[in-house]
Design a protein around this motif. Structure first.
Motif, PDB file in Angstrom:
ATOM      1  N   ILE A 170       0.821  -1.210   0.000  1.00 20.34           N
ATOM      2  CA  ILE A 170       0.000   0.000   0.000  1.00 20.34           C
ATOM      3  C   ILE A 170       0.861   1.269   0.000  1.00 20.34           C
ATOM      4  O   ILE A 170       0.664   2.186  -0.808  1.00 20.34           O
ATOM      5  N   GLU A 171       1.842   1.327   0.888  1.00 22.77           N
ATOM      6  CA  GLU A 171       2.659   2.531   0.984  1.00 22.77           C
ATOM      7  C   GLU A 171       3.534   2.707  -0.256  1.00 22.77           C
ATOM      8  O   GLU A 171       3.738   3.822  -0.718  1.00 22.77           O
ATOM      9  N   ASP A 172       4.027   1.590  -0.803  1.00 26.22           N
ATOM     10  CA  ASP A 172       4.810   1.659  -2.043  1.00 26.22           C
ATOM     11  C   ASP A 172       3.959   2.240  -3.173  1.00 26.22           C
ATOM     12  O   ASP A 172       4.424   3.077  -3.950  1.00 26.22           O
ATOM     13  N   LEU A 173       2.717   1.772  -3.241  1.00 32.57           N
ATOM     14  CA  LEU A 173       1.816   2.266  -4.274  1.00 32.57           C
ATOM     15  C   LEU A 173       1.530   3.748  -4.080  1.00 32.57           C
ATOM     16  O   LEU A 173       1.531   4.519  -5.057  1.00 32.57           O
ATOM     17  N   ALA A 174       1.302   4.154  -2.849  1.00 37.41           N
ATOM     18  CA  ALA A 174       1.016   5.561  -2.564  1.00 37.41           C
ATOM     19  C   ALA A 174       2.180   6.449  -2.997  1.00 37.41           C
ATOM     20  O   ALA A 174       1.980   7.501  -3.624  1.00 37.41           O
ATOM     21  N   GLU A 175       3.396   6.037  -2.674  1.00 35.94           N
ATOM     22  CA  GLU A 175       4.580   6.817  -3.053  1.00 35.94           C
ATOM     23  C   GLU A 175       4.739   6.861  -4.572  1.00 35.94           C
ATOM     24  O   GLU A 175       5.066   7.905  -5.152  1.00 35.94           O
ATOM     25  N   TRP A 176       4.500   5.723  -5.212  1.00 36.54           N
ATOM     26  CA  TRP A 176       4.662   5.649  -6.664  1.00 36.54           C
ATOM     27  C   TRP A 176       3.648   6.555  -7.363  1.00 36.54           C
ATOM     28  O   TRP A 176       3.991   7.287  -8.293  1.00 36.54           O
ATOM     29  N   LEU A 177       2.393   6.507  -6.931  1.00 35.19           N
ATOM     30  CA  LEU A 177       1.369   7.354  -7.530  1.00 35.19           C
ATOM     31  C   LEU A 177       1.674   8.831  -7.320  1.00 35.19           C
ATOM     32  O   LEU A 177       1.500   9.656  -8.225  1.00 35.19           O
ATOM     33  N   ASP A 178       2.155   9.150  -6.126  1.00 33.63           N
ATOM     34  CA  ASP A 178       2.471  10.546  -5.822  1.00 33.63           C
ATOM     35  C   ASP A 178       3.572  11.060  -6.737  1.00 33.63           C
ATOM     36  O   ASP A 178       3.477  12.154  -7.302  1.00 33.63           O
ATOM     37  N   THR A 179       4.600  10.258  -6.929  1.00 35.60           N
ATOM     38  CA  THR A 179       5.728  10.651  -7.779  1.00 35.60           C
ATOM     39  C   THR A 179       5.331  10.689  -9.252  1.00 35.60           C
ATOM     40  O   THR A 179       5.665  11.627  -9.988  1.00 35.60           O
ATOM     41  N   THR A 180       4.602   9.658  -9.673  1.00 35.08           N
ATOM     42  CA  THR A 180       4.251   9.520 -11.089  1.00 35.08           C
ATOM     43  C   THR A 180       3.267  10.589 -11.553  1.00 35.08           C
ATOM     44  O   THR A 180       3.374  11.101 -12.676  1.00 35.08           O
ATOM     45  N   LEU A 181       2.308  10.923 -10.712  1.00 35.95           N
ATOM     46  CA  LEU A 181       1.234  11.827 -11.131  1.00 35.95           C
ATOM     47  C   LEU A 181       1.386  13.254 -10.616  1.00 35.95           C
ATOM     48  O   LEU A 181       0.545  14.106 -10.907  1.00 35.95           O
ATOM     49  N   GLU A 182       2.445  13.518  -9.874  1.00 39.25           N
ATOM     50  CA  GLU A 182       2.617  14.839  -9.272  1.00 39.25           C
ATOM     51  C   GLU A 182       2.569  15.962 -10.306  1.00 39.25           C
ATOM     52  O   GLU A 182       1.870  16.978 -10.124  1.00 39.25           O
ATOM     53  N   ALA A 183       3.288  15.796 -11.415  1.00 42.96           N
ATOM     54  CA  ALA A 183       3.328  16.855 -12.427  1.00 42.96           C
ATOM     55  C   ALA A 183       1.962  17.040 -13.090  1.00 42.96           C
ATOM     56  O   ALA A 183       1.520  18.172 -13.318  1.00 42.96           O
ATOM     57  N   GLN A 184       1.275  15.926 -13.380  1.00 42.17           N
ATOM     58  CA  GLN A 184      -0.054  16.025 -13.987  1.00 42.17           C
ATOM     59  C   GLN A 184      -1.029  16.744 -13.058  1.00 42.17           C
ATOM     60  O   GLN A 184      -1.805  17.599 -13.493  1.00 42.17           O
ATOM     61  N   VAL A 185      -0.975  16.384 -11.772  1.00 39.56           N
ATOM     62  CA  VAL A 185      -1.887  16.999 -10.805  1.00 39.56           C
ATOM     63  C   VAL A 185      -1.577  18.483 -10.661  1.00 39.56           C
ATOM     64  O   VAL A 185      -2.485  19.320 -10.579  1.00 39.56           O
ATOM     65  N   ALA A 186      -0.287  18.827 -10.644  1.00 41.23           N
ATOM     66  CA  ALA A 186       0.104  20.233 -10.510  1.00 41.23           C
ATOM     67  C   ALA A 186      -0.413  21.055 -11.687  1.00 41.23           C
ATOM     68  O   ALA A 186      -0.934  22.155 -11.511  1.00 41.23           O
TER      69      ALA A 186
END
Length: 592
Positions: A451-467
């Protein structure tokens, strides 16, 4: 060039929800309601991307003007040919549907069509909790052993490579009718009809916004055409395909499919069919929803759809299909009442999960994507809760129901962030046991320890798109009126460019400037108000689930003696002796 400040509607660069206000199209300040009617409709259509020379086609969307030739889609003719063979030969056909509204309506459409063609098809709807999403190989093989020589999966199957390989090896013909994202390698099927196939041609791919029930309707057209060519109707009446548009409209809206182009025509015409109450099950559903009038587009998403969904979420997964295909009025009333009771149960369960999920939000304030997980959360409501969290935070949100070593998750995204693609990539990179979806929604299975690995991965992967998606958040306004212009006639004029939904947003109206005469909390967390303007006119408004928000708190405690602009959707309040217009508030800004 006008300055940025001047481009803001009424100079609002930061509203009470933190958004700048801008015109969606041109400046439409109507005062007390002048220029109602066709002028408003034309402007609304133009601001939603309709070309000036295409206004009339969109003003009254019909199938004749938007329906493509079904043969444009890959495997459509092969699918129609195989089903036609089964109909003519009297084979046993089973419809394998998903447990949500799109799956139920897609299944009902094909069952009703085949019944009209003289074939009583069976159906199989998997249990959300015991079997999960999509076709299982075991279930497909079992259906084959029970006599089904043809299985048609609807709203599922595009990524079910293993399950469909099992069916293929067992000698069972399977046709997949879906709209979810596909991989480059397709599963083994007789035919896979899906506008989102990666190898689809441009014109067919342009219909990637269709819900599965829309794709199923195109298959119905292709099937009837194929049977006609083979002389099947020389001694049999052709089925009335337009009568199936009630379920097409319901599935399209409830699955949050974009309401432009063909989908808008489906819904506009489907609502007309629904109003005729010719379907026994649909009429019972409308009555159970306590609607005293013909359903509007919003009723499909907020009243009818949730009841069908409740069976798959917290009850029996087959209830929706049974209701929409029954020919017994008493059975229809009983199922509709059962679904209403399950919907109330779903509401209570949802509230518990949402409260627990929101307790985790504070620790994720800086994350681009919220991932909330809890042991024992009901998997049937996590998608709804994810949507609520997304609306509250303005960020993509996933909610995971943990059950020991694994968890089932559901996510909802924001415009500009393709969550489905991210989930498929996470699966391919080994972070997930399973996963898929489309841009705005996704489902997944994940090991609890990841779960935590997935959370970190999503945060890193989608950070620019979300911004990028979040930068310069804006509220698009269609028109502005003084309080005296907020009338039932205005609401009627605005409906002229409907039906509205995702991809075809309902008109947003600014009203003001006003002072709040009264403001309080109604229900658990809705803000109710009465506002009066400088023209001496007043109106009612309500902001749903807003009591604890910054806007809600400002309205409740900080607006005394201050003037505001209010923005939202205008609706008809018909509780009193005569209909009145009220504002469903989405935003507010100080006027001085």
């Amino acid at each position: 060039m006008a300055s940025q400040a001047l481009s803001h509607v009424f100079g609002v660069s930061q509203s009470l929800t933190g958004r700048a206000w801008r015109w969606r199209g041109g400046n439409m300040e109507l005062g007390n309601g002048q220029a109602l009617g066709d002028d408003i409709v034309r402007q609304l259509l133009l601001s939603r991307g309709v070309a000036p020379d295409d206004i009339e086609r969109h003003r009254r969307p019909t199938l004749r003007n938007f329906l493509p030739d079904p043969s444009l889609f890959r495997d459509m003719d092969a699918a129609a040919d195989r089903i036609a063979q089964a109909v003519i030969a009297g084979e046993t056909i089973t419809i394998y549907g998903d447990y949500d509204v799109d799956g139920a309506t897609s299944s009902a459409l094909l069952i009703r069509l085949l019944r009209d063609l003289g074939v009583e098809a069976g159906y199989y709807i998997p249990d959300r909790l015991l079997e999960g999403y999509g076709p299982s190989g075991e279930a497909l093989v079992r259906l084959g052993e029970q006599g089904s020589s043809l299985i048609v999966t609807v709203d599922c199957g595009a990524m079910a490579h293993e399950a469909l390989a099992m069916a293929h090896d067992a000698g069972i013909d399977v046709i997949v009718v879906d709209h979810h994202k596909c991989a480059a390698e397709l599963p083994k099927t007789v035919a896979l009809v899906n506008p989102n196939r990666l190898d689809e041609e441009d014109e067919a791919a342009s219909h990637g916004h269709l819900a599965a029930v829309g794709v199923a309707f195109l298959l119905a057209i292709a099937l009837v055409r194929t049977l006609r060519e083979r002389g099947y109707f020389e001694r049999r009446k052709e089925p009335d395909l337009l009568a199936l548009l009630d379920v097409v409209a319901l599935g399209t809206v409830a699955d949050v499919a974009a309401l432009h182009g063909l989908n808008r025509a489906f819904v506009a015409q489907g609502l007309k069919v629904m109003a005729r109450r010719e379907s026994i099950g649909m009429a019972a559903l409308i009555d159970a929803s306590r609607l005293k009038r013909a359903p509007a587009c919003s009723d499909l998403g907020f009243a009818l759809g949730p009841r069908i969904n409740a069976g798959g979420r917290v009850g029996e997964s087959t209830l929706g299909v049974r209701l929409l295909t029954t020919q017994d009025p008493e059975e229809a009333r009983e199922i509709a009442a059962q679904l209403s009771a399950l919907n109330e149960e779903r509401r209570a369960i949802e509230a518990e999960v949402q409260e627990a999920a929101e307790e985790q939000l504070a620790a994720q304030h800086n994350r681009a994507v919220h991932l909330l997980a809890g042991e024992g959360w009901h998997p049937g409501v996590i998608g709804i809760v994810a949507g609520r969290i997304k609306e509250k935070t303005g960020k993509p949100s996933l909610v995971v129901a943990l059950d020991g070593e694994t968890g089932k998750g559901s996510g909802r995204s924001i415009a500009g962030v393709d969550l489905g693609a991210a989930i498929i990539r996470a699966r391919d990179e080994g972070l997930l046991v399973a996963g898929g979806g489309h841009a705005m929604a996704a489902g997944l299975t994940v090991a609890s320890e990841r779960i935590e690995d997935l959370a970190e991965w999503l945060d890193t992967t989608l950070e620019a798109q979300v911004a990028r998606a979040s930068a310069g958040r804006e509220m698009a306004l269609d028109l502005a009126v003084a309080p005296g212009g907020l009338t039932p006639e205005l609401v009627e004029s605005l409906e002229g460019a409907g039906p509205y939904g995702v991809g075809w947003p309902g008109p947003r109206v600014a009203v003001g400037p006003v002072r709040l005469v009264k403001c309080d909390i109604v229900g658990t967390d809705h803000v109710r108000l009465i506002a009066a303007g400088d023209d001496g006119k007043s109106f009612k408004g309500i902001a749903f689930r807003a009591a604890e928000s910054d806007m809600g708190q400002a309205l409740l405690h900080g607006a005394r003696g201050r003037r505001l602009w209010l923005a939202g959707r205008v609706k008809i309040d018909d509780w009193g002796s005569r209909p009145q217009a009220e504002l469903h508030l989405e935003d507010a800004a100080w006027a001085d």
